[in-house]
Scaffold this motif. Structure first.
Motif, PDB file in Angstrom:
ATOM      1  N   ARG A 166       0.806  -1.220   0.000  1.00  0.00           N
ATOM      2  CA  ARG A 166       0.000   0.000   0.000  1.00  0.00           C
ATOM      3  C   ARG A 166       0.847   1.282   0.000  1.00  0.00           C
ATOM      4  O   ARG A 166       1.368   1.703   1.027  1.00  0.00           O
ATOM      5  CB  ARG A 166      -0.975   0.001   1.192  1.00  0.00           C
ATOM      6  N   GLY A 167       0.938   1.892  -1.171  1.00  0.00           N
ATOM      7  CA  GLY A 167       1.526   3.233  -1.283  1.00  0.00           C
ATOM      8  C   GLY A 167       3.035   3.291  -1.281  1.00  0.00           C
ATOM      9  O   GLY A 167       3.608   4.360  -1.466  1.00  0.00           O
ATOM     10  N   LEU A 168       3.689   2.163  -1.063  1.00  0.00           N
ATOM     11  CA  LEU A 168       5.151   2.165  -0.983  1.00  0.00           C
ATOM     12  C   LEU A 168       5.748   1.950  -2.373  1.00  0.00           C
ATOM     13  O   LEU A 168       5.530   0.904  -2.979  1.00  0.00           O
ATOM     14  CB  LEU A 168       5.613   1.063  -0.024  1.00  0.00           C
ATOM     15  N   PRO A 169       6.497   2.917  -2.893  1.00  0.00           N
ATOM     16  CA  PRO A 169       7.103   2.722  -4.223  1.00  0.00           C
ATOM     17  C   PRO A 169       8.050   1.523  -4.196  1.00  0.00           C
ATOM     18  O   PRO A 169       8.866   1.392  -3.283  1.00  0.00           O
ATOM     19  CB  PRO A 169       7.891   4.025  -4.447  1.00  0.00           C
ATOM     20  N   ALA A 170       7.957   0.665  -5.214  1.00  0.00           N
ATOM     21  CA  ALA A 170       8.783  -0.547  -5.249  1.00  0.00           C
ATOM     22  C   ALA A 170      10.285  -0.262  -5.147  1.00  0.00           C
ATOM     23  O   ALA A 170      11.009  -0.998  -4.472  1.00  0.00           O
ATOM     24  CB  ALA A 170       8.455  -1.357  -6.507  1.00  0.00           C
ATOM     25  N   PRO A 171      10.780   0.828  -5.770  1.00  0.00           N
ATOM     26  CA  PRO A 171      12.223   1.100  -5.624  1.00  0.00           C
ATOM     27  C   PRO A 171      12.622   1.340  -4.162  1.00  0.00           C
ATOM     28  O   PRO A 171      13.748   1.017  -3.775  1.00  0.00           O
ATOM     29  CB  PRO A 171      12.431   2.376  -6.458  1.00  0.00           C
ATOM     30  N   LEU A 172      11.697   1.890  -3.367  1.00  0.00           N
ATOM     31  CA  LEU A 172      12.017   2.121  -1.956  1.00  0.00           C
ATOM     32  C   LEU A 172      11.893   0.823  -1.161  1.00  0.00           C
ATOM     33  O   LEU A 172      12.622   0.614  -0.190  1.00  0.00           O
ATOM     34  CB  LEU A 172      11.097   3.202  -1.365  1.00  0.00           C
TER      35      LEU A 172
ATOM     36  N   ARG B  14      -8.034 -11.348 -14.583  1.00  0.00           N
ATOM     37  CA  ARG B  14      -8.231 -10.363 -15.664  1.00  0.00           C
ATOM     38  C   ARG B  14      -9.499  -9.568 -15.436  1.00  0.00           C
ATOM     39  O   ARG B  14      -9.526  -8.352 -15.582  1.00  0.00           O
ATOM     40  CB  ARG B  14      -8.327 -11.060 -17.035  1.00  0.00           C
ATOM     41  N   MET B  15     -10.562 -10.280 -15.023  1.00  0.00           N
ATOM     42  CA  MET B  15     -11.842  -9.607 -14.809  1.00  0.00           C
ATOM     43  C   MET B  15     -11.779  -8.629 -13.639  1.00  0.00           C
ATOM     44  O   MET B  15     -12.278  -7.518 -13.721  1.00  0.00           O
ATOM     45  CB  MET B  15     -12.938 -10.639 -14.539  1.00  0.00           C
ATOM     46  N   ILE B  16     -11.156  -9.073 -12.539  1.00  0.00           N
ATOM     47  CA  ILE B  16     -11.064  -8.200 -11.350  1.00  0.00           C
ATOM     48  C   ILE B  16     -10.267  -6.943 -11.684  1.00  0.00           C
ATOM     49  O   ILE B  16     -10.691  -5.821 -11.394  1.00  0.00           O
ATOM     50  CB  ILE B  16     -10.405  -8.956 -10.172  1.00  0.00           C
ATOM     51  N   LEU B  17      -9.108  -7.136 -12.316  1.00  0.00           N
ATOM     52  CA  LEU B  17      -8.269  -5.975 -12.646  1.00  0.00           C
ATOM     53  C   LEU B  17      -8.976  -5.052 -13.633  1.00  0.00           C
ATOM     54  O   LEU B  17      -8.906  -3.829 -13.523  1.00  0.00           O
ATOM     55  CB  LEU B  17      -6.918  -6.432 -13.199  1.00  0.00           C
ATOM     56  N   ALA B  18      -9.685  -5.661 -14.618  1.00  0.00           N
ATOM     57  CA  ALA B  18     -10.392  -4.838 -15.595  1.00  0.00           C
ATOM     58  C   ALA B  18     -11.481  -4.016 -14.902  1.00  0.00           C
ATOM     59  O   ALA B  18     -11.670  -2.835 -15.201  1.00  0.00           O
ATOM     60  CB  ALA B  18     -10.995  -5.718 -16.682  1.00  0.00           C
ATOM     61  N   ARG B  19     -12.157  -4.633 -13.936  1.00  0.00           N
ATOM     62  CA  ARG B  19     -13.216  -3.899 -13.234  1.00  0.00           C
ATOM     63  C   ARG B  19     -12.624  -2.739 -12.433  1.00  0.00           C
ATOM     64  O   ARG B  19     -13.135  -1.624 -12.455  1.00  0.00           O
ATOM     65  CB  ARG B  19     -14.011  -4.838 -12.321  1.00  0.00           C
ATOM     66  N   ILE B  20     -11.528  -3.014 -11.735  1.00  0.00           N
ATOM     67  CA  ILE B  20     -10.882  -1.960 -10.934  1.00  0.00           C
ATOM     68  C   ILE B  20     -10.445  -0.799 -11.834  1.00  0.00           C
ATOM     69  O   ILE B  20     -10.723   0.367 -11.557  1.00  0.00           O
ATOM     70  CB  ILE B  20      -9.664  -2.528 -10.164  1.00  0.00           C
ATOM     71  N   LEU B  21      -9.778  -1.140 -12.945  1.00  0.00           N
ATOM     72  CA  LEU B  21      -9.285  -0.078 -13.824  1.00  0.00           C
ATOM     73  C   LEU B  21     -10.438   0.699 -14.450  1.00  0.00           C
ATOM     74  O   LEU B  21     -10.357   1.912 -14.642  1.00  0.00           O
ATOM     75  CB  LEU B  21      -8.377  -0.662 -14.911  1.00  0.00           C
ATOM     76  N   THR B  22     -11.532  -0.012 -14.766  1.00  0.00           N
ATOM     77  CA  THR B  22     -12.700   0.678 -15.310  1.00  0.00           C
ATOM     78  C   THR B  22     -13.227   1.676 -14.290  1.00  0.00           C
ATOM     79  O   THR B  22     -13.521   2.820 -14.611  1.00  0.00           O
ATOM     80  CB  THR B  22     -13.801  -0.340 -15.686  1.00  0.00           C
ATOM     81  N   GLU B  23     -13.297   1.237 -13.031  1.00  0.00           N
ATOM     82  CA  GLU B  23     -13.759   2.144 -11.969  1.00  0.00           C
ATOM     83  C   GLU B  23     -12.816   3.330 -11.796  1.00  0.00           C
ATOM     84  O   GLU B  23     -13.227   4.400 -11.367  1.00  0.00           O
ATOM     85  CB  GLU B  23     -13.890   1.389 -10.641  1.00  0.00           C
ATOM     86  N   LEU B  24     -11.546   3.132 -12.101  1.00  0.00           N
ATOM     87  CA  LEU B  24     -10.579   4.226 -11.988  1.00  0.00           C
ATOM     88  C   LEU B  24     -10.545   5.091 -13.250  1.00  0.00           C
ATOM     89  O   LEU B  24      -9.743   6.000 -13.366  1.00  0.00           O
ATOM     90  CB  LEU B  24      -9.176   3.669 -11.686  1.00  0.00           C
ATOM     91  N   GLY B  25     -11.411   4.759 -14.204  1.00  0.00           N
ATOM     92  CA  GLY B  25     -11.564   5.637 -15.361  1.00  0.00           C
ATOM     93  C   GLY B  25     -10.823   5.201 -16.619  1.00  0.00           C
ATOM     94  O   GLY B  25     -10.676   5.982 -17.549  1.00  0.00           O
ATOM     95  N   TYR B  26     -10.366   3.966 -16.660  1.00  0.00           N
ATOM     96  CA  TYR B  26      -9.672   3.475 -17.856  1.00  0.00           C
ATOM     97  C   TYR B  26     -10.620   2.679 -18.740  1.00  0.00           C
ATOM     98  O   TYR B  26     -11.586   2.093 -18.251  1.00  0.00           O
ATOM     99  CB  TYR B  26      -8.525   2.537 -17.456  1.00  0.00           C
ATOM    100  N   LYS B 109      -8.597  -2.863  -4.709  1.00  0.00           N
ATOM    101  CA  LYS B 109      -8.692  -1.676  -5.560  1.00  0.00           C
ATOM    102  C   LYS B 109      -7.818  -0.553  -4.996  1.00  0.00           C
ATOM    103  O   LYS B 109      -7.142   0.148  -5.737  1.00  0.00           O
ATOM    104  CB  LYS B 109     -10.151  -1.219  -5.645  1.00  0.00           C
ATOM    105  N   ASP B 110      -7.834  -0.391  -3.671  1.00  0.00           N
ATOM    106  CA  ASP B 110      -7.021   0.662  -3.049  1.00  0.00           C
ATOM    107  C   ASP B 110      -5.549   0.497  -3.395  1.00  0.00           C
ATOM    108  O   ASP B 110      -4.854   1.480  -3.662  1.00  0.00           O
ATOM    109  CB  ASP B 110      -7.187   0.647  -1.525  1.00  0.00           C
ATOM    110  N   VAL B 111      -5.074  -0.744  -3.347  1.00  0.00           N
ATOM    111  CA  VAL B 111      -3.661  -0.997  -3.638  1.00  0.00           C
ATOM    112  C   VAL B 111      -3.308  -0.504  -5.045  1.00  0.00           C
ATOM    113  O   VAL B 111      -2.311   0.186  -5.255  1.00  0.00           O
ATOM    114  CB  VAL B 111      -3.341  -2.501  -3.492  1.00  0.00           C
ATOM    115  N   ILE B 112      -4.153  -0.862  -6.003  1.00  0.00           N
ATOM    116  CA  ILE B 112      -3.906  -0.461  -7.389  1.00  0.00           C
ATOM    117  C   ILE B 112      -3.963   1.065  -7.502  1.00  0.00           C
ATOM    118  O   ILE B 112      -3.083   1.700  -8.090  1.00  0.00           O
ATOM    119  CB  ILE B 112      -4.954  -1.106  -8.340  1.00  0.00           C
ATOM    120  N   ASP B 113      -4.986   1.659  -6.896  1.00  0.00           N
ATOM    121  CA  ASP B 113      -5.168   3.107  -6.962  1.00  0.00           C
ATOM    122  C   ASP B 113      -3.981   3.833  -6.323  1.00  0.00           C
ATOM    123  O   ASP B 113      -3.446   4.796  -6.888  1.00  0.00           O
ATOM    124  CB  ASP B 113      -6.479   3.472  -6.248  1.00  0.00           C
TER     125      ASP B 113
END
Ligand SMILES: C[S@@+](CC[C@H](N)C(=O)[O-])C[C@H]1O[C@@H](n2cnc3c(N)ncnc32)[C@H](O)[C@@H]1O
Ligand SMILES: [Mg+2]
Lengths: 303, 124
Positions: A166-172, B14-26, B109-113
Motif C-alpha cells: 500500500r503506497g510504498l514505491p517498489a524502488p524504496l 483479468r476480470m477483477i483488474l479490468a473492473r478496478i481499472l474501469t472504476e478508476l476511469g480506464y 482496488k485501493d492498492v492499485i489506486d
C-alpha cells in the motif's frame, strides 16, 4: 449479545473522556465488533459483562479501560498516504526547515497519531532519498499515538505484505526493507531516525521538543469541534517560528481556529502559524505553483 | 479515455483488474499471456498503462516486460507487475527490466489506486 442503549451511552462517554473519540449511536455495530476481541482477551464471556467490569473500574488508566480505548481507535494508514503531502514536504517544507535550522543543524518532525508508523517512515525515506546533507544533522522524527500497540509497531518497523503493497514505491521497498519470513522489516538506518511514544492528544501533553514540521493527519476527524480547537491551539505552542503543519485530506483549520494561515502550493496546501509565516523566502498564499504532481518514486523505477 | 492493457492467464484476475481499472476511469483490453499481449499491442492503440502477471504459459510476464522495453514505441508506457512473486530479488529483477511499479497478489482496488497515484496515474 448486543449492547444495550445504557451500556452504549456509558461506553461512549467513557471513550470520549479518555480519548476524545466521538462514538455516535449509529456506530453501535462497530463498537460491538471491536469489543468482542477485548472480551475474548480478558476471558469475559460477553460484552455486557465487559461493560460491567469497566463500570467497576472506570479510571482512564485502568488496564481494561486502556484496552477498550485502544480498541476504539481506527488505525488505517499507508505509506505516502495521499502522495501530495509528501511532495510538498520534499519540495517546500523540508527545504524551508533546512534553511531555518542551518545554524543548529537539527530538525524535529512530528507525526502526531502515527498509527503503525507508515507516515513516520515515509518521512524518513523522503529525507534519505532527497536530502543527503541531513545525514550529518540531528534529525528526529517523533511518532506519537494513543495506542500502545501502534507505538510498539512503529518502533519495530515490521510490516505485512498487505501493508507494503500500500503506497510504498517498489524502488524504496527494495532499497530500505528486507524480507523476514512473510514480513518486511525496515532497515535500522530508518528506525534509528524515528522515536515513538504513547501520547494522548486530548490529555496532558508531555514536554515536546519544538517542532519544525507537524503532520497531524486523519485523527482530528474523530473529535468534536472544541477538542479539535484545543488540540490545534496546543499544536501552535509546540511549533517553531515559521514551522509548517500538514493535516489529513478531509481536515482543515478553517472554522476551527484562526491561528493558522493556509498556504497554497501547486495543487496542494499546508498551514503556517499566522504572522509566523511572513519571511521573504516563504511562498505567499496563492503563489505560483512550484511543482505539480511530481511522483514520489522515479517514474521509471530503477531504469 | 485512457487505455490500459491487463495481461494475466487467470480469467478471474483479468476480470477483477479490468473492473478496478474501469472504476478508476480506464478503458481496458485484456491478454492471456505475453505473446497474446504483443499480438494485441500490434493491433490496438497504444495503452498508457500495462498490468503484467509474472507466471503465465507461452510467454511469461518477465519475458514480456524485457521484450516490450526493447521496443522504443513503448518507452512512455507505464508497466506494473501484478504477481504472486514476493521475493525481493524478483522485485529488483522486474525494476531493472523496466517495470515502473510492483504489486504483490492478493491486492485490492485501493492498492492499485495507491500505486497508480504514485506514478501520477490515479483515479481520473
Ligand atoms: C487513521 S489513523 C491515522 C494515521 C496516520 N496519521 C495517517 O494519516 O495515515 C488515526 C490514529 O489516531 C490515533 N488516535 C486516536 N485518538 C487519539 C488520541 N486521543 N491521541 C493520540 N492518538 C489518537 C489512533 O490510535 C490511530 O492510530
Ligand atoms: Mg499467473
Amino acid at each position: 449479545m448486543a449492547l444495550t442503549p445504557g451500556d452504549f451511552t456509558f461506553l461512549s462517554n467513557y471513550v470520549k473522556n479518555s480519548t476524545a473519540i466521538v462514538l455516535t449511536p449509529d456506530k453501535d455495530y462497530l463498537v460491538e465488533s471491536r469489543l468482542n476481541p477485548v472480551a475474548r482477551r480478558l476471558g469475559v464471556s460477553n460484552i455486557s459483562d465487559l461493560v460491567s467490569k469497566l463500570r467497576a473500574n472506570p479510571s482512564p488508566t485502568s488496564e481494561i479501560g486502556m484496552m477498550i480505548s485502544e480498541a476504539m481507535t481506527t488505525n488505517e494508514t499507508y505509506f505516502f498516504r495521499d502522495v501530495k503531502p509528501f511532495d510538498v514536504l520534499r519540495s517546500e517544507l523540508l527545504p524551508q526547515a533546512i534553511e531555518r535550522r542551518g545554524s543548529d543543524r537539527s530538525l524535529n518532525i512530528w507525526s502526531g497519531a502515527c498509527s503503525s508508523g507508515q507516515e513516520a517512515y515515509s518521512i524518513a525515506m523522503t529525507i534519505k532519498e532527497h536530502f543527503p546533507t541531513l545525514s550529518t544533522w540531528r534529525v528526529r522524527i517523533i511518532g506519537t499515538d494513543i495506542s500502545r500497540a501502534m507505538v510498539e509497531r512503529t518502533k519495530e518497523g515490521i510490516f505485512s505484505q498487505i501493508e507494503i503493497n500500500r503506497g510504498l514505491p517498489a524502488p524504496l521497498l527494495v532499497k530500505y526493507f528486507s524480507k523476514v519470513g512473510s514480513e518486511w522489516k525496515i532497515k535500522g538506518e530508518l528506525t534509528s531516525m524515528v522515536d515513538a511514544s504513547v501520547m494522548n492528544l486530548a490529555g496532558n501533553w508531555p514536554i515536546l521538543p519544538r517542532m519544525d514540521i507537524v503532520l497531524m493527519r486523519n485523527v482530528l476527524i474523530y473529535f468534536d469541534l472544541p477538542t479539535k480547537r484545543a488540540i490545534l491551539e496546543k499544536v501552535v505552542r509546540v511549533m517553531a517560528p515559521n514551522a509548517s503543519l500538514l493535516l489529513g485530506g478531509s481536515e482543515t483549520t478553517m472554522n476551527v481556529t484562526n491561528e493558522f494561515d493556509r498556504v497554497t502550493t501547486g495543487t496542494s496546501f499546508y498551514y503556517r502559524i499566522k504572522g509566523g509565516g511572513a519571511s521573504s523566502s516563504s511562498p505567499s498564499i496563492g503563489s505560483t505553483p512550484t511543482f505539480r504532481g511530481t511522483p514520489v518514486a522515479p517514474r521509471a523505477g530503477l531504469r | 479515455m485512457a487505455l490500459a492493457l491487463v495481461i494475466d492467464d487467470s480469467s478471474a484476475t483479468r476480470m477483477i483488474l479490468a473492473r478496478i481499472l474501469t472504476e478508476l476511469g480506464y478503458s481496458v483490453e485484456k491478454a492471456e499471456n505475453g505473446a497474446d499481449a504483443l499480438h494485441k499491442l500490434s493491433k490496438m492503440a497504444k495503452p498508457e498503462l500495462i498490468l503484467i502477471d509474472w507466471n503465465m504459459p507461452v510467454m511469461n510476464g518477465y519475458e514480456f516486460l524485457v521484450k516490450a522495453r526493447s521496443m522504443a514505441q513503448f518507452d512512455d508506457v507505464t508497466m506494473m507487475m501484478v504477481t504472486t512473486e514476493t521475493e525481493i530479488e524478483q522485485v529488483l529483477k522486474a525494476l531493472e527490466a523496466g517495470a515502473n511499479e510492483y504489486v504483490m497478489k492478493p491486492f485490492t482496488k485501493d492498492v492499485i489506486d495507491e500505486k497508480l497515484s504514485l506514478l501520477g496515474l490515479g483515479a481520473r
